[in-house]
Motif scaffolding. Structure first.
Motif, PDB file in Angstrom:
ATOM      1  N   GLU A  39      -2.526   7.282  -1.650  1.00  0.00           N
ATOM      2  CA  GLU A  39      -1.504   8.144  -1.464  1.00  0.00           C
ATOM      3  C   GLU A  39      -1.750   9.507  -0.891  1.00  0.00           C
ATOM      4  O   GLU A  39      -1.317  10.584  -1.517  1.00  0.00           O
ATOM      5  CB  GLU A  39      -0.852   8.303  -2.953  1.00  0.00           C
ATOM      6  CG  GLU A  39      -2.181   8.741  -3.815  1.00  0.00           C
ATOM      7  CD  GLU A  39      -1.412   8.397  -5.230  1.00  0.00           C
ATOM      8  OE1 GLU A  39      -1.804   8.971  -6.146  1.00  0.00           O
ATOM      9  OE2 GLU A  39      -0.442   7.676  -5.541  1.00  0.00           O
ATOM     10  N   ALA A  45       1.036  12.230  -0.043  1.00  0.00           N
ATOM     11  CA  ALA A  45       1.462  12.692  -1.006  1.00  0.00           C
ATOM     12  C   ALA A  45       0.879  12.644  -2.324  1.00  0.00           C
ATOM     13  O   ALA A  45       1.371  11.704  -3.257  1.00  0.00           O
ATOM     14  CB  ALA A  45       3.130  12.610  -1.363  1.00  0.00           C
ATOM     15  N   SER A  50       2.419  11.868  -6.109  1.00  0.00           N
ATOM     16  CA  SER A  50       3.248  10.620  -6.333  1.00  0.00           C
ATOM     17  C   SER A  50       2.492   9.844  -7.270  1.00  0.00           C
ATOM     18  O   SER A  50       1.489   9.599  -7.564  1.00  0.00           O
ATOM     19  CB  SER A  50       3.311   9.951  -5.013  1.00  0.00           C
ATOM     20  OG  SER A  50       4.140  10.645  -3.767  1.00  0.00           O
ATOM     21  N   GLU A  51       3.527   8.964  -7.784  1.00  0.00           N
ATOM     22  CA  GLU A  51       3.104   7.991  -8.812  1.00  0.00           C
ATOM     23  C   GLU A  51       1.932   6.826  -8.102  1.00  0.00           C
ATOM     24  O   GLU A  51       2.326   6.357  -7.112  1.00  0.00           O
ATOM     25  CB  GLU A  51       4.246   7.131  -9.372  1.00  0.00           C
ATOM     26  CG  GLU A  51       4.187   6.129 -10.434  1.00  0.00           C
ATOM     27  CD  GLU A  51       5.436   5.258 -10.812  1.00  0.00           C
ATOM     28  OE1 GLU A  51       5.609   4.226 -10.542  1.00  0.00           O
ATOM     29  OE2 GLU A  51       6.302   6.235 -11.666  1.00  0.00           O
ATOM     30  N   ARG A  90       0.321   3.765  -7.110  1.00  0.00           N
ATOM     31  CA  ARG A  90       0.721   2.136  -6.701  1.00  0.00           C
ATOM     32  C   ARG A  90      -0.493   1.389  -6.572  1.00  0.00           C
ATOM     33  O   ARG A  90      -1.470   1.927  -6.243  1.00  0.00           O
ATOM     34  CB  ARG A  90       1.624   2.574  -5.448  1.00  0.00           C
ATOM     35  CG  ARG A  90       2.574   3.391  -5.648  1.00  0.00           C
ATOM     36  CD  ARG A  90       4.007   2.981  -6.785  1.00  0.00           C
ATOM     37  NE  ARG A  90       4.854   3.913  -6.726  1.00  0.00           N
ATOM     38  CZ  ARG A  90       6.098   3.703  -6.940  1.00  0.00           C
ATOM     39  NH1 ARG A  90       6.516   2.218  -7.014  1.00  0.00           N
ATOM     40  NH2 ARG A  90       7.022   4.626  -7.257  1.00  0.00           N
ATOM     41  N   ASP A 143       5.309   3.369  -2.789  1.00  0.00           N
ATOM     42  CA  ASP A 143       5.752   4.695  -3.087  1.00  0.00           C
ATOM     43  C   ASP A 143       7.275   5.016  -2.693  1.00  0.00           C
ATOM     44  O   ASP A 143       7.844   4.393  -1.774  1.00  0.00           O
ATOM     45  CB  ASP A 143       5.086   6.000  -2.271  1.00  0.00           C
ATOM     46  CG  ASP A 143       5.126   7.272  -2.825  1.00  0.00           C
ATOM     47  OD1 ASP A 143       6.633   7.727  -2.842  1.00  0.00           O
ATOM     48  OD2 ASP A 143       4.354   7.797  -3.285  1.00  0.00           O
ATOM     49  N   ASP A 165       8.952   8.083  -2.742  1.00  0.00           N
ATOM     50  CA  ASP A 165       9.372   9.149  -2.168  1.00  0.00           C
ATOM     51  C   ASP A 165       8.881   9.592  -0.875  1.00  0.00           C
ATOM     52  O   ASP A 165       9.574  10.159  -0.134  1.00  0.00           O
ATOM     53  CB  ASP A 165       8.988  10.404  -3.088  1.00  0.00           C
ATOM     54  CG  ASP A 165       9.518  10.266  -4.516  1.00  0.00           C
ATOM     55  OD1 ASP A 165      11.022  10.065  -4.723  1.00  0.00           O
ATOM     56  OD2 ASP A 165       9.160  10.560  -5.506  1.00  0.00           O
ATOM     57  N   SER A 166       7.550   9.007  -0.454  1.00  0.00           N
ATOM     58  CA  SER A 166       6.934   9.453   0.783  1.00  0.00           C
ATOM     59  C   SER A 166       6.703   8.160   1.593  1.00  0.00           C
ATOM     60  O   SER A 166       6.089   7.301   1.489  1.00  0.00           O
ATOM     61  CB  SER A 166       5.433   9.821   0.393  1.00  0.00           C
ATOM     62  OG  SER A 166       5.028  10.234   1.502  1.00  0.00           O
ATOM     63  N   ASN A 215       3.083   7.891   2.625  1.00  0.00           N
ATOM     64  CA  ASN A 215       2.358   7.175   1.875  1.00  0.00           C
ATOM     65  C   ASN A 215       2.573   5.717   1.770  1.00  0.00           C
ATOM     66  O   ASN A 215       1.770   4.825   1.715  1.00  0.00           O
ATOM     67  CB  ASN A 215       2.697   7.609   0.222  1.00  0.00           C
ATOM     68  CG  ASN A 215       2.016   8.745  -0.321  1.00  0.00           C
ATOM     69  OD1 ASN A 215       1.025   9.188   0.385  1.00  0.00           O
ATOM     70  ND2 ASN A 215       2.092   9.052  -1.620  1.00  0.00           N
ATOM     71  N   ARG A 216       3.814   5.318   2.062  1.00  0.00           N
ATOM     72  CA  ARG A 216       4.288   3.909   2.285  1.00  0.00           C
ATOM     73  C   ARG A 216       3.705   3.055   3.224  1.00  0.00           C
ATOM     74  O   ARG A 216       2.930   1.988   3.232  1.00  0.00           O
ATOM     75  CB  ARG A 216       5.745   3.679   2.297  1.00  0.00           C
ATOM     76  CG  ARG A 216       6.679   3.872   0.979  1.00  0.00           C
ATOM     77  CD  ARG A 216       8.059   3.515   1.019  1.00  0.00           C
ATOM     78  NE  ARG A 216       8.942   4.055   1.874  1.00  0.00           N
ATOM     79  CZ  ARG A 216       9.470   5.124   1.627  1.00  0.00           C
ATOM     80  NH1 ARG A 216       9.454   5.718   0.251  1.00  0.00           N
ATOM     81  NH2 ARG A 216      10.327   5.809   2.598  1.00  0.00           N
TER      82      ARG A 216
END
Length: 234
Positions: A98, A101, A104-105, A107, A130, A132-133, A136-137
């Motif tokens: 991640e 970001a 972020s939570e 994963r 993720d 939000d980002s 990140n994904r």
């Protein structure tokens, strides 16, 4: 099957926090899948109560379960899980990056080796990317692809990718995997008026699978996502 179960809290009961594991069990039992990737699974949290939701669901279905912790939450854990009609071997949980970001939570990718009827051995994975980002994904998919590149057996990955088919993350996934829904994917969220597909099942391009069927189940009570079911032949 892949199913984001929203910790078994039906959207219509969100304010009261009611947990209805039997509703999730009913959805899965009706489809009778051999393998299930679950997301948003609680273990011993304040909001859901004592117990491992994956193991409870599996027990009611006569399946095996493996939980992959992503984060600590409300005194317990929260993450993804795998359910299987067959023994789960060589289970693992891999944290996903991640860097774009970092706040972020966290994963993860949970995987297990599964021996299917007829003797074929596969790797099956459940993930939740993720929310939000986009960066990140994409990075998280690249990490999953790197794991798949080193795998010497057919690899199925399923989950909530929080990304539509046109996104950079799903385009990245398509470099290493074949999705069971390639075009005109039926929407999976929001559950009341679904307008986009973000939940997918995919298999490594080298795998000897053919898609027999793929469908999104129009079950609107149990969770805020619709489950996806695919039948593969080998």
């Amino acid at each position: 099957m892949t199913y984001n179960i929203h910790h078994a809290n039906p959207p219509s009961k969100e304010e009261t926090g009611e947990i209805d594991l039997d509703a999730i069990v009913h959805v899965i039992r009706k489809e009778n899948p051999d393998l299930v990737a679950l997301q948003e699974v609680d273990v011993n949290t304040k909001r859901s109560g004592k117990g491992n939701q994956a193991e409870i669901i599996a027990g009611k279905l006569g399946m095996k379960a493996f939980f992959g912790r992503a984060i600590d939450h409300q005194g317990g854990f929260y993450g993804v899980a795998i359910l299987s009609r067959y023994p789960l071997l060589e289970t693992s949980v891999t944290p996903l990056p991640e860097d774009a970001a970092p706040a972020s939570e966290d994963r993860v990718l949970a995987t297990a080796k599964v021996k299917l009827p007829g003797g074929m051995v596969i790797r099956f994975g459940s993930t939740h990317l993720d929310v939000d980002s986009p960066e990140n994904r994409e990075q998280q998919v690249k990490a999953i692809n790197a794991i798949a590149a080193k795998e010497n057996m057919p690899f199925i990955v399923a989950g909530d990718f929080n990304a539509v088919p046109e996104s950079s993350a799903v385009r990245e996934l398509d470099k290493r995997f074949t999705r069971t829904c390639v075009s005109d994917c039926a929407p999976t969220i929001p559950v009341d008026k679904p307008d986009r597909a973000i939940d997918f099942i995919a298999y490594s391009k080298e795998a000897p699978f053919k898609v027999v069927s793929q469908k999104v189940i129009p079950e609107r009570y149990a969770s805020d996502h619709l489950p996806v079911v695919a039948t593969l032949r080998y």
